[in-house]
Motif scaffolding. Structure first.
Motif, PDB file in Angstrom:
ATOM      1  N   TYR A 217       0.778  -1.097  -0.209  1.00 22.92           N
ATOM      2  CA  TYR A 217      -0.110   0.060  -0.081  1.00 22.92           C
ATOM      3  C   TYR A 217       1.033   1.166   0.088  1.00 22.92           C
ATOM      4  N   LEU A 218       0.448   2.221  -0.913  1.00 19.20           N
ATOM      5  CA  LEU A 218       1.084   3.287  -0.969  1.00 19.20           C
ATOM      6  C   LEU A 218       0.508   4.950  -0.181  1.00 19.20           C
ATOM      7  N   LYS A 219       0.975   5.400   0.517  1.00 19.86           N
ATOM      8  CA  LYS A 219       0.298   6.456   1.312  1.00 19.86           C
ATOM      9  C   LYS A 219       0.918   7.636   0.773  1.00 19.86           C
ATOM     10  N   VAL A 220       0.234   8.969   0.518  1.00 24.42           N
ATOM     11  CA  VAL A 220       0.681  10.209   0.289  1.00 24.42           C
ATOM     12  C   VAL A 220       0.115  11.035   1.316  1.00 24.42           C
ATOM     13  N   GLU A 221       0.929  11.785   1.894  1.00 24.95           N
ATOM     14  CA  GLU A 221       0.772  12.849   3.017  1.00 24.95           C
ATOM     15  C   GLU A 221       0.887  14.102   2.520  1.00 24.95           C
ATOM     16  N   ILE A 222       0.037  15.252   2.402  1.00 23.86           N
ATOM     17  CA  ILE A 222       0.409  16.435   2.047  1.00 23.86           C
ATOM     18  C   ILE A 222       1.522  17.417   2.826  1.00 23.86           C
ATOM     19  N   LYS A 223       2.441  17.952   2.384  1.00 30.69           N
ATOM     20  CA  LYS A 223       3.424  18.532   3.597  1.00 30.69           C
ATOM     21  C   LYS A 223       3.557  19.904   2.889  1.00 30.69           C
ATOM     22  N   SER A 224       3.149  20.236   1.636  1.00 33.85           N
ATOM     23  CA  SER A 224       3.080  21.794   1.334  1.00 33.85           C
ATOM     24  C   SER A 224       2.070  21.789  -0.079  1.00 33.85           C
ATOM     25  N   VAL A 225       1.793  23.160  -0.404  1.00 31.84           N
ATOM     26  CA  VAL A 225       0.793  23.169  -1.488  1.00 31.84           C
ATOM     27  C   VAL A 225       1.052  24.309  -2.271  1.00 31.84           C
ATOM     28  N   TYR A 226       0.551  24.049  -3.717  1.00 36.91           N
ATOM     29  CA  TYR A 226       0.602  25.293  -4.542  1.00 36.91           C
ATOM     30  C   TYR A 226      -0.627  25.922  -4.166  1.00 36.91           C
ATOM     31  N   LYS A 227      -0.853  27.358  -3.929  1.00 33.78           N
ATOM     32  CA  LYS A 227      -2.102  27.889  -3.551  1.00 33.78           C
ATOM     33  C   LYS A 227      -2.838  28.122  -4.424  1.00 33.78           C
ATOM     34  N   GLY A 228      -4.341  27.729  -4.456  1.00 34.14           N
ATOM     35  CA  GLY A 228      -5.432  28.112  -5.320  1.00 34.14           C
ATOM     36  C   GLY A 228      -5.579  29.427  -5.438  1.00 34.14           C
ATOM     37  N   SER A 229      -6.425  30.230  -6.477  1.00 37.16           N
ATOM     38  CA  SER A 229      -6.563  31.542  -6.514  1.00 37.16           C
ATOM     39  C   SER A 229      -7.907  31.967  -5.657  1.00 37.16           C
ATOM     40  N   LYS A 230      -8.666  31.014  -5.537  1.00 34.39           N
ATOM     41  CA  LYS A 230      -9.891  31.218  -4.916  1.00 34.39           C
ATOM     42  C   LYS A 230     -10.183  30.349  -3.704  1.00 34.39           C
ATOM     43  N   TYR A 231      -9.827  28.934  -3.819  1.00 37.89           N
ATOM     44  CA  TYR A 231     -10.046  27.966  -2.802  1.00 37.89           C
ATOM     45  C   TYR A 231      -8.951  27.426  -1.826  1.00 37.89           C
ATOM     46  N   SER A 232      -9.162  27.158  -0.719  1.00 38.00           N
ATOM     47  CA  SER A 232      -8.212  26.284   0.114  1.00 38.00           C
ATOM     48  C   SER A 232      -8.181  24.785  -0.029  1.00 38.00           C
ATOM     49  N   ASP A 233      -9.038  24.311  -0.894  1.00 37.74           N
ATOM     50  CA  ASP A 233      -9.207  22.689  -1.068  1.00 37.74           C
ATOM     51  C   ASP A 233      -8.036  22.357  -1.816  1.00 37.74           C
ATOM     52  N   THR A 234      -7.308  21.102  -1.214  1.00 36.36           N
ATOM     53  CA  THR A 234      -6.228  20.435  -1.994  1.00 36.36           C
ATOM     54  C   THR A 234      -6.903  19.473  -2.560  1.00 36.36           C
ATOM     55  N   CYS A 235      -6.446  19.155  -3.851  1.00 37.41           N
ATOM     56  CA  CYS A 235      -7.079  18.219  -4.690  1.00 37.41           C
ATOM     57  C   CYS A 235      -5.999  17.474  -5.562  1.00 37.41           C
ATOM     58  N   ILE A 236      -6.287  16.237  -5.666  1.00 38.20           N
ATOM     59  CA  ILE A 236      -5.589  15.129  -6.320  1.00 38.20           C
ATOM     60  C   ILE A 236      -6.628  14.699  -7.387  1.00 38.20           C
ATOM     61  N   SER A 237      -6.249  14.588  -8.737  1.00 39.74           N
ATOM     62  CA  SER A 237      -7.348  13.983  -9.598  1.00 39.74           C
ATOM     63  C   SER A 237      -7.007  12.660  -9.829  1.00 39.74           C
ATOM     64  N   GLU A 238      -5.932  11.946  -9.889  1.00 38.68           N
ATOM     65  CA  GLU A 238      -5.667  10.492 -10.056  1.00 38.68           C
ATOM     66  C   GLU A 238      -4.381  10.275  -9.578  1.00 38.68           C
ATOM     67  N   MET A 239      -4.267   8.925  -8.809  1.00 35.97           N
ATOM     68  CA  MET A 239      -2.948   8.438  -8.158  1.00 35.97           C
ATOM     69  C   MET A 239      -3.083   6.935  -8.941  1.00 35.97           C
ATOM     70  N   GLN A 240      -1.701   6.290  -9.258  1.00 35.33           N
ATOM     71  CA  GLN A 240      -1.700   5.003  -9.517  1.00 35.33           C
ATOM     72  C   GLN A 240      -0.465   4.619  -9.012  1.00 35.33           C
ATOM     73  N   ALA A 241      -0.482   3.415  -8.655  1.00 31.23           N
ATOM     74  CA  ALA A 241       0.929   2.852  -8.302  1.00 31.23           C
ATOM     75  C   ALA A 241       0.874   1.129  -8.626  1.00 31.23           C
ATOM     76  N   LYS A 242       2.084   0.786  -8.969  1.00 31.27           N
ATOM     77  CA  LYS A 242       2.239  -0.547  -9.370  1.00 31.27           C
ATOM     78  C   LYS A 242       3.526  -1.041  -9.579  1.00 31.27           C
ATOM     79  N   THR A 243       3.778  -2.228  -9.374  1.00 29.48           N
ATOM     80  CA  THR A 243       5.315  -2.759  -9.236  1.00 29.48           C
ATOM     81  C   THR A 243       5.668  -3.103 -10.708  1.00 29.48           C
ATOM     82  N   ILE A 244       6.813  -2.686 -11.076  1.00 35.69           N
ATOM     83  CA  ILE A 244       7.519  -2.970 -12.381  1.00 35.69           C
ATOM     84  C   ILE A 244       8.467  -4.080 -12.339  1.00 35.69           C
ATOM     85  N   HIS A 245       8.662  -4.670 -13.474  1.00 34.98           N
ATOM     86  CA  HIS A 245       9.609  -5.895 -13.296  1.00 34.98           C
ATOM     87  C   HIS A 245      10.612  -5.757 -14.616  1.00 34.98           C
TER      88      HIS A 245
END
Length: 245
Positions: A217-245
C-alpha cells in the motif's frame, strides 16, 4: 509434482494457522485490513474505503461521494479526491493499494507475492495533481507541492470468505517528493508527475510463516501546497501505483 503439492499444502496450513493468531493492531493495520477483506470478498460494489483517507470534502447540494477516495483511481481526470479540512490540508493523507504491472487478478497477485518468491521491488507511482476538470478549476484550487510518500508491506492470510492481517504493516520505503505544477495541455491530462521507488523487503518476509502473503500500500501525505487563486481545498485527480519488473 508431489513435492510441489506438498509445499503448497504446507504454505496454506501455516497461513491458516497465522489467521487464527491475534495481535494488537495499529490504526493503519485496522484501516488496511478493511480494504484487503473487501478486495478478497468483492461483496460490495458500492464500497467506499473511508478509512483509506484522512478526510474528504462534502459540499451542500452535491453527492456525498463527489470528492471521495474512489475518485482518485477511477481513470477519470475530471474528478478528484479533495481533502475536507478548513485550511490547506497540510498533513492530510490518502492510501491506495499497489497493483501489479503484469496481473490485476487478486488471487494470482496473492500467489506471486508470497514469502521467498521476490524480495526486491520497484514501484512506479503516477500522480495527476490538482482538480483537472478544467484549467480554471485547476488554478482556483490548491495543488499538492511536497508530499511524503510511504510504502507499506502488509502481511495477511485468507479464510473462506475473508482476509485478515497476520502482523502490522511494515514501512519499507519513505521519501518526500515534489509534485509538478506545470500545466501541459494534453487530450488526457493537464498535469502529471511520475516517480520510481526501489526497496528490499525485510528478511522476515523470507523466513517467517506469518508473512506468507503480502500486499503493498502506498500513502501520500500533503506537506505543502501550490495555493489556489480562490479556494483552499487541496485536490488530486488521479493516483496509480504499480510494481514494475
Amino acid at each position: 509434482m508431489k513435492k510441489t503439492v506438498l509445499g503448497t499444502i504446507l504454505l496454506l496450513s501455516t497461513c491458516l494457522l497465522a489467521f487464527s493468531q491475534e495481535f494488537e493492531k495499529t490504526e493503519l493495520a485496522k484501516a488496511i485490513e478493511e480494504d484487503i477483506s473487501f478486495c478478497y470478498s468483492r461483496s460490495a460494489p458500492s464500497y467506499i474505503w473511508k478509512e483509506g483517507r484522512s478526510s474528504a470534502l462534502v459540499e451542500n447540494n452535491q453527492p456525498a461521494d463527489k470528492y471521495e477516495i474512489t475518485k482518485i483511481n477511477d481513470k477519470d481526470y475530471s474528478t478528484a479526491w479533495v481533502e475536507g479540512k478548513d485550511d490547506d490540508g497540510i498533513n492530510e493523507w490518502v492510501i491506495i493499494p499497489v497493483q501489479d504491472e503484469l496481473d490485476d487478478d487478486w488471487d494470482n497477485a496473492r500467489d506471486k507475492y508470497s514469502a521467498g518468491k521476490i524480495d526486491k521491488f520497484t514501484i512506479e507511482f503516477r500522480v495527476n495533481n490538482g482538480y483537472q476538470e478544467s484549467e480554471e478549476l485547476y488554478k482556483k484550487n490548491n495543488r499538492v507541492k511536497d508530499a511524503k510518500v510511504s510504502i507499506y508491506a502488509v502481511p495477511y492470510t485468507v479464510g473462506m470468505n475473508s482476509a485478515r492481517l497476520t502482523a502490522n504493516p511494515d514501512l519499507v520505503f519513505e521519501k518526500t517528493v515534489t509534485f509538478s505544477d506545470e500545466i501541459i495541455f494534453n487530450p488526457i491530462y493537464i498535469n502529471s508527475s511520475s516517480f520510481e521507488f526501489s526497496f528490499e523487503l525485510p528478511e522476515k518476509y523470507k523466513t517467517n510463516d506469518k508473512y506468507c502473503f503480502y500486499q503493498f500500500y502506498l500513502k501520500v501525505e500533503i506537506k505543502s501546497v501550490y495555493k489556489g487563486s480562490k479556494y483552499s481545498d487541496t485536490c488530486i485527480s488521479e493516483m496509480q501505483a504499480k510494481t514494475i519488473h
